[in-house]
Write a protein that holds these residues in place. Structure first.
Motif, short mmCIF file in Angstrom:
data_model
loop_
_atom_site.label_atom_id
_atom_site.label_comp_id
_atom_site.label_asym_id
_atom_site.label_seq_id
_atom_site.Cartn_x
_atom_site.Cartn_y
_atom_site.Cartn_z
N ALA A 88 0.80 -1.22 0.00
CA ALA A 88 0.00 0.00 0.00
C ALA A 88 0.83 1.27 0.00
CB ALA A 88 -0.92 0.00 1.23
N ASP A 89 2.02 1.23 0.57
CA ASP A 89 2.77 2.44 0.82
C ASP A 89 4.10 2.44 0.08
OD1 ASP A 89 2.50 4.76 3.03
OD2 ASP A 89 4.62 4.27 2.75
N TYR A 90 4.45 3.60 -0.45
CA TYR A 90 5.70 3.73 -1.21
C TYR A 90 6.91 3.32 -0.37
CZ TYR A 90 9.16 5.82 -4.32
OH TYR A 90 10.22 6.04 -5.17
N THR A 91 6.85 3.54 0.93
CA THR A 91 7.98 3.17 1.79
C THR A 91 8.15 1.66 1.90
OG1 THR A 91 6.64 3.25 3.81
CG2 THR A 91 7.76 5.29 3.15
N GLU A 92 7.17 0.90 1.46
CA GLU A 92 7.25 -0.57 1.49
C GLU A 92 7.94 -1.14 0.25
OE1 GLU A 92 3.49 -2.51 2.52
OE2 GLU A 92 2.79 -0.57 3.26
N THR A 93 8.21 -0.31 -0.76
CA THR A 93 8.87 -0.83 -1.96
C THR A 93 10.31 -1.21 -1.64
OG1 THR A 93 9.59 1.38 -2.68
CG2 THR A 93 7.49 0.57 -3.56
N THR A 94 10.79 -2.20 -2.34
CA THR A 94 12.21 -2.52 -2.27
C THR A 94 12.95 -1.50 -3.14
OG1 THR A 94 12.15 -3.97 -4.21
CG2 THR A 94 11.70 -5.01 -2.05
N ASP A 95 14.25 -1.45 -3.00
CA ASP A 95 15.02 -0.54 -3.86
C ASP A 95 14.81 -0.89 -5.32
OD1 ASP A 95 15.98 0.74 -1.60
OD2 ASP A 95 17.93 -0.27 -1.63
N GLU A 96 14.73 -2.17 -5.61
CA GLU A 96 14.53 -2.62 -6.99
C GLU A 96 13.16 -2.21 -7.52
OE1 GLU A 96 17.67 -4.88 -5.00
OE2 GLU A 96 15.55 -4.61 -4.47
N GLU A 97 12.12 -2.36 -6.69
CA GLU A 97 10.78 -1.95 -7.11
C GLU A 97 10.71 -0.44 -7.34
OE1 GLU A 97 7.78 -5.16 -4.99
OE2 GLU A 97 8.76 -3.63 -3.74
N ALA A 98 11.28 0.33 -6.41
CA ALA A 98 11.26 1.79 -6.55
C ALA A 98 11.98 2.22 -7.83
CB ALA A 98 11.89 2.45 -5.33
N ALA A 99 13.10 1.56 -8.13
CA ALA A 99 13.86 1.89 -9.34
C ALA A 99 13.07 1.55 -10.60
CB ALA A 99 15.21 1.18 -9.34
N GLU A 100 12.40 0.39 -10.60
CA GLU A 100 11.64 0.01 -11.79
C GLU A 100 10.41 0.90 -11.96
OE1 GLU A 100 9.31 -3.82 -13.50
OE2 GLU A 100 11.45 -4.09 -13.07
N ILE A 101 9.74 1.26 -10.88
CA ILE A 101 8.60 2.18 -10.97
C ILE A 101 9.06 3.51 -11.57
CG2 ILE A 101 6.98 3.56 -9.59
CD1 ILE A 101 6.77 1.04 -7.73
N ALA A 102 10.22 3.99 -11.14
CA ALA A 102 10.76 5.26 -11.68
C ALA A 102 11.10 5.10 -13.16
CB ALA A 102 11.99 5.69 -10.90
N ASP A 103 11.75 4.00 -13.53
CA ASP A 103 12.11 3.78 -14.93
C ASP A 103 10.88 3.66 -15.82
OD1 ASP A 103 14.82 3.84 -14.32
OD2 ASP A 103 15.04 1.66 -14.28
N LEU A 104 9.86 2.93 -15.34
CA LEU A 104 8.63 2.77 -16.13
C LEU A 104 7.87 4.09 -16.25
CD1 LEU A 104 7.35 -0.71 -14.87
CD2 LEU A 104 8.43 -0.17 -17.07
N THR A 105 7.96 4.92 -15.22
CA THR A 105 7.33 6.24 -15.28
C THR A 105 7.99 7.09 -16.36
OG1 THR A 105 6.69 6.13 -12.95
CG2 THR A 105 6.80 8.33 -13.96
N ARG A 106 9.33 7.08 -16.40
CA ARG A 106 10.04 7.83 -17.45
C ARG A 106 9.69 7.28 -18.83
NH1 ARG A 106 16.22 7.88 -15.63
NH2 ARG A 106 15.76 5.71 -16.08
N ASP A 107 9.67 5.95 -18.97
CA ASP A 107 9.31 5.36 -20.26
C ASP A 107 7.88 5.74 -20.65
OD1 ASP A 107 11.80 4.16 -20.57
OD2 ASP A 107 11.13 2.19 -19.86
N ALA A 108 6.98 5.72 -19.67
CA ALA A 108 5.58 6.09 -19.96
C ALA A 108 5.49 7.51 -20.48
CB ALA A 108 4.72 5.92 -18.70
N MET A 109 6.23 8.43 -19.86
CA MET A 109 6.23 9.82 -20.33
C MET A 109 6.75 9.90 -21.76
SD MET A 109 7.61 11.80 -16.95
CE MET A 109 7.66 13.39 -17.79
N ARG A 110 7.81 9.19 -22.04
CA ARG A 110 8.38 9.23 -23.40
C ARG A 110 7.41 8.67 -24.43
NH1 ARG A 110 13.59 7.05 -20.60
NH2 ARG A 110 14.73 8.98 -20.25
N VAL A 111 6.77 7.55 -24.08
CA VAL A 111 5.83 6.91 -25.01
C VAL A 111 4.64 7.82 -25.27
CG1 VAL A 111 4.16 5.02 -25.19
CG2 VAL A 111 6.53 4.54 -24.55
N VAL A 112 4.05 8.36 -24.21
CA VAL A 112 2.88 9.22 -24.38
C VAL A 112 3.25 10.48 -25.16
CG1 VAL A 112 1.12 10.58 -23.19
CG2 VAL A 112 1.73 8.30 -22.34
#
Length: 180
Positions: A88-112
């Motif tokens: 439920a909470d961003y603080t519960e993400t692992t470092d790997e999950e937080a990094a992938e969420i950030a990478d996918l967010t950047r990719d989403a912006m580029r794609v859109v």
């Protein structure tokens, strides 16, 4: 539509606030298609990865997170980046999950941006019901594209939200444009 009858405080004095009615949002507010109990296995963000991409409106699947179109978009092309893990909470993400969420967010912006010429974005996470999370039990980051004039008279005066493309067509467009 501005309703003058509601422009009063508790003692009948005008409060100087306008009310803009958006009845199309009632399906979301009422919780239609929303799980009744987060522990019941009905979480849509847990259910979506088990569907095929078209049925789930999945644009891209990563190793730890996925990108999906919002069923109740604020604007055309409104995406969400969700971890597969039910947290439920961003603080519960692992470092790997937080990094992938950030990478996918950047990719989403580029794609859109490349697919639809978005001029800007609103990006964020609503953490908890009190902060506006519609589904607070499963973390999800919103990626909302914006264009000049996208909040025009249609939703305000016409009480109509214009989405120029079916969600399935938007999903296909974004999925094809996603980097390999």
């Amino acid at each position: 539509m501005v309703d003058e009858t509601l422009r009063q405080d508790g003692v009948g004095q005008p409060d100087a606030l306008d009310r803009l009615w958006t009845p199309h949002r009632m399906a979301y507010i009422r919780g239609e298609n929303k799980p009744s109990d987060a522990s019941s296995g009905e979480c849509p963000f847990c259910r979506i990865p088990g569907l095929d991409d078209e049925a789930g409106l999945v644009v891209h699947r990563g190793e730890l997170a996925f990108v999906v179109l919002n069923l109740y978009p604020y604007a055309p092309g409104h995406l969400m980046v969700c971890p597969y893990r039910h947290i439920a909470d961003y603080t519960e993400t692992t470092d790997e999950e937080a990094a992938e969420i950030a990478d996918l967010t950047r990719d989403a912006m580029r794609v859109v941006r490349s697919s639809s010429g978005a001029a800007g974005f609103n990006i964020g996470m609503n953490q908890g019901h009190i902060a506006g999370a519609g589904i607070a039990a499963h973390l999800h980051q919103h990626v909302v594209p914006r264009w000049p004039g996208d909040q025009n008279f249609m939703p305000i005066i016409g009480r109509t939200k214009t989405l120029p493309q079916l969600l399935s067509e938007t999903r296909e467009l974004f999925a094809k444009a996603w980097p390999a």
